[in-house]
Design an enzyme around this catalytic site. Structure first.
Site, mmCIF file in Angstrom:
data_model
loop_
_atom_site.group_PDB
_atom_site.id
_atom_site.type_symbol
_atom_site.label_atom_id
_atom_site.label_comp_id
_atom_site.label_asym_id
_atom_site.label_seq_id
_atom_site.Cartn_x
_atom_site.Cartn_y
_atom_site.Cartn_z
ATOM 1 N N LYS A 281 0.837 -1.194 0.000
ATOM 2 C CA LYS A 281 0.000 0.000 0.000
ATOM 3 C C LYS A 281 0.876 1.249 0.000
ATOM 4 O O LYS A 281 2.017 1.195 0.459
ATOM 5 C CB LYS A 281 -0.856 0.030 1.278
ATOM 6 C CG LYS A 281 -2.011 -0.939 1.285
ATOM 7 C CD LYS A 281 -2.845 -0.765 2.544
ATOM 8 C CE LYS A 281 -4.002 -1.744 2.593
ATOM 9 N NZ LYS A 281 -5.006 -1.566 1.534
ATOM 10 N N ARG A 355 -10.285 -11.541 2.084
ATOM 11 C CA ARG A 355 -11.132 -12.590 1.511
ATOM 12 C C ARG A 355 -10.456 -13.952 1.593
ATOM 13 O O ARG A 355 -11.121 -14.980 1.691
ATOM 14 C CB ARG A 355 -11.517 -12.200 0.078
ATOM 15 C CG ARG A 355 -10.353 -12.018 -0.832
ATOM 16 C CD ARG A 355 -10.717 -11.276 -2.115
ATOM 17 N NE ARG A 355 -10.827 -9.832 -1.928
ATOM 18 C CZ ARG A 355 -11.121 -8.968 -2.891
ATOM 19 N NH1 ARG A 355 -11.364 -9.404 -4.111
ATOM 20 N NH2 ARG A 355 -11.194 -7.683 -2.648
HETATM 21 N N1 BES Z 1 -8.054 -3.695 4.374
HETATM 22 C C1 BES Z 1 -8.279 -3.297 3.032
HETATM 23 C C2 BES Z 1 -9.618 -2.555 2.855
HETATM 24 C C3 BES Z 1 -9.766 -1.243 3.569
HETATM 25 C C4 BES Z 1 -9.525 -0.053 2.908
HETATM 26 C C5 BES Z 1 -10.206 -1.197 4.873
HETATM 27 C C6 BES Z 1 -9.698 1.153 3.567
HETATM 28 C C7 BES Z 1 -10.374 0.008 5.527
HETATM 29 C C8 BES Z 1 -10.130 1.191 4.874
HETATM 30 C C9 BES Z 1 -8.293 -4.519 2.105
HETATM 31 O O1 BES Z 1 -7.507 -5.581 2.507
HETATM 32 C C10 BES Z 1 -7.767 -4.049 0.794
HETATM 33 O O2 BES Z 1 -6.630 -3.667 0.759
HETATM 34 N N2 BES Z 1 -8.604 -4.070 -0.225
HETATM 35 C C11 BES Z 1 -8.230 -3.640 -1.516
HETATM 36 C C12 BES Z 1 -8.748 -4.628 -2.509
HETATM 37 C C13 BES Z 1 -8.157 -4.494 -3.885
HETATM 38 C C14 BES Z 1 -6.693 -4.866 -3.869
HETATM 39 C C15 BES Z 1 -8.910 -5.399 -4.835
HETATM 40 C C16 BES Z 1 -8.898 -2.260 -1.733
HETATM 41 O O3 BES Z 1 -9.983 -2.026 -1.232
HETATM 42 O O4 BES Z 1 -8.271 -1.432 -2.373
HETATM 43 ZN ZN ZN Z 2 -5.459 -5.416 1.885
#
Ligand code: BES
Ligand code: ZN
Ligand code: ZN
Length: 505
Positions: A281, A355
């Site tokens: 990230k 997931r």
């Molecule tokens: N933990 C994140 C989702 C999240 C984002 C929670 C902001 C709280 C605040 C999750 O694991 C994630 O990173 N999701 C990605 C999915 C993508 C890679 C398909 C996302 O939402 O960008």
């Molecule tokens: Zn994630």
């Protein structure tokens, strides 16, 4: 003894004999002063009427007019507290008003307050309900996570130490609050867990904290990596590979009903820190990802609430605890893992890790417990925040009745859910050429739905609902009932859902 941050300041009394501190007079939007208020006004030589006349106080909900040291009264100050229109008053509104009041008492450095509850004209709820929910809102706002502050300053000094609510039906109020107190205790445990930083709360220390729940009658089982490996939880284990902390699965069981009654199952995503892994990230804001265990936190808080209030149901909580880190031994994009269900997954993005964890937890839960239904909670996607913002959670379900009940319970406690669609057209976006599925969809749209669709491949036809709480697990700014930080979303909602539909059937 309480092991969570809980101010516990509220008391209910039927007669007024306390003096000093602040006297809070809640009043609804009236054309004229109710008699009891006119009497107090008389005691203060008309000071209340005068103060109202020279202000813009119209008793709008949550409006507060402080009157310092009114002559004739024994109190140091009087606060007029607006309730809005009597007929619009409901328990959620009372909680917000209680929270606002607490914040004002804090600002005014009031240590001791007395609230004279009355039943406004046309109100649909009785005075003990008003009292209890004002107290609940005040306690929610009074929550503090300040264990790492070594110095107290103006912003973090202690708030009011006692809040006495005068109400005719004090016994009913105290009884109702006794139950609410247990629910709040569970909810504050959730807030505490979510607020802890990732260096303190990692999969192993989280599992240890779960163990403490055995003291309230919950059966706690912890599976470490060797056991998960033996079981075949390849999807969950892949996520934790890059972490120095061992991944864990924790199973919490509360048996409050007949042993033949099927358990209600709650499953939580517990990523104690989500860096994204090799699909790293951006640095900006990454610290927020300590909250990525909010689903697991809610499950644990709920189980504690159920045990404390001796709920008459069988419930099981299953949480997958992992830390998603980049490392030489971390999972790579393109890796193919075999899940507990036997289905294989191509991991195209290591940041779509929740997931993967839930896939194994959901499969395990339905296979092992044959539950009446499964509800999972997860801070699963950023996309749900794009759709619903920071005040409403996403609800996905393969069962209309379950969905309706969850939404209804949420509305009653002020934790709103909005139902989102599922469908074959979304499911096929996960099809993959080299494995049974991939962990992200091919296109960029409908990210929350394709994530839910992925989970659905692991529920095996059990009635199931998925709550995507990424937007609501934390408050980015202080609200009436929640200081900035963890909200505890899900605990009160699921407790209401269980009370309303599954207890005493
Ligand atoms: N933990 C994140 C989702 C999240 C984002 C929670 C902001 C709280 C605040 C999750 O694991 C994630 O990173 N999701 C990605 C999915 C993508 C890679 C398909 C996302 O939402 O960008
Ligand atoms: Zn994630
Ligand atoms: Zn995540």
């Amino acid at each position: 003894m309480l092991d969570v941050n809980f101010a516990q300041i509220s008391r209910f009394k039927a007669t007024a004999k306390t003096a000093r501190g602040a006297l809070v007079l809640p009043i609804a939007h009236h054309n004229k002063m109710p008699d009891w208020l006119a009497a107090i006004d008389k005691d203060s030589y008309g000071k209340l009427k005068k103060a109202i006349a020279s202000s813009n106080f119209t008793a709008k909900k949550g409006q507060i007019l402080p009157i310092i040291a009114p002559e004739g009264l024994l109190y140091d100050q009087v606060l007029l507290l607006g309730l809005g229109k009597g007929k619009e008053l409901d328990s959620v509104t009372c909680e917000h008003i209680g929270g606002k009041l607490l914040a004002k008492l804090n600002d005014l450095a009031v240590k001791k307050a007395t609230i004279a509850i009355y039943n406004p004209k046309n109100s649909k709820i009785s005075s003990h309900i008003i009292a209890v929910h004002m107290a609940v809102g005040a306690e929610m706002r009074a929550y503090k996570f300040d264990k790492y502050l070594t110095k107290k300053n103006d912003d973090n000094k202690p708030g009011p130490q006692s809040l006495t609510l005068f109400v005719d039906s004090a016994k009913e109020a105290a009884d109702l609050f006794a139950t609410q107190r247990h629910v709040l205790t569970g909810m504050f445990l959730t807030r505490d867990l979510v607020n802890e930083p990732g260096n303190i709360l990692h999969p192993v220390s989280f599992a240890q904290r779960c163990k403490e729940l055995s003291s309230c009658g919950i059966k706690v089982q912890i599976f470490g990596e060797a056991e998960l490996e033996k079981m075949g939880c390849g999807a969950l284990l892949g996520v934790g590979k890059g972490s120095i902390h061992e991944s864990q699965m924790v199973v919490l069981q509360w048996n409050g009903a007949d042993k033949n009654s099927k358990p209600l199952a709650f499953v939580g995503k517990g990523v104690t820190f989500d860096t994204g892994g090799i699909s790293l990230k951006p640095a900006n804001g990454m610290e927020e990802m300590k909250m990525d265990m909010g689903g697991a936190g809610a499950v644990v808080g709920l189980m504690k609430s159920l045990a404390l209030r001796n709920a008459k149901v069988n419930a099981v909580g299953v949480i997958g605890l992992v830390e998603n880190m980049p490392a030489g031994n971390a999972q790579r994009p393109g890796d193919i893992v075999t899940s507990l269900s036997g289905q294989t997954i191509e991991v195209l993005n290591t940041d779509a890790e929740g997931r993967l964890v839930l896939a194994d937890c959901l499969w395990f839960t339905q296979d092992r417990f044959k539950p009446e239904f499964m509800v999972n909670l997860a801070t699963l996607t950023g996309a749900i925040m794009v759709a619903l913002g920071e005040t409403t959670g996403g609800l996905f379900a393969n069962d209309d009745k379950l969905a309706r009940r969850l939404q209804e319970a949420g509305n009653e406690v002020g934790e709103k859910l909005w139902r989102m669609p599922l469908g074959e057209e979304y499911d096929k976006l996960l099809d993959c050429e080299v494995a049974d599925m991939k962990n992200i969809s091919s296109g960029r749209w409908a990210g929350s739905i394709t994530a839910a669709q992925f989970l659905q491949r692991f529920v095996n036809d059990v009635p199931w609902a998925h709550l995507d709480i990424a937007g609501v697990a934390t408050a980015s700014k202080t609200t009436d009932i929640c200081p900035k930080g963890a909200s505890g979303f899900g605990v009160r909602l699921l407790d209401k859902f269980i009370t309303k539909y599954y207890e005493g059937r």
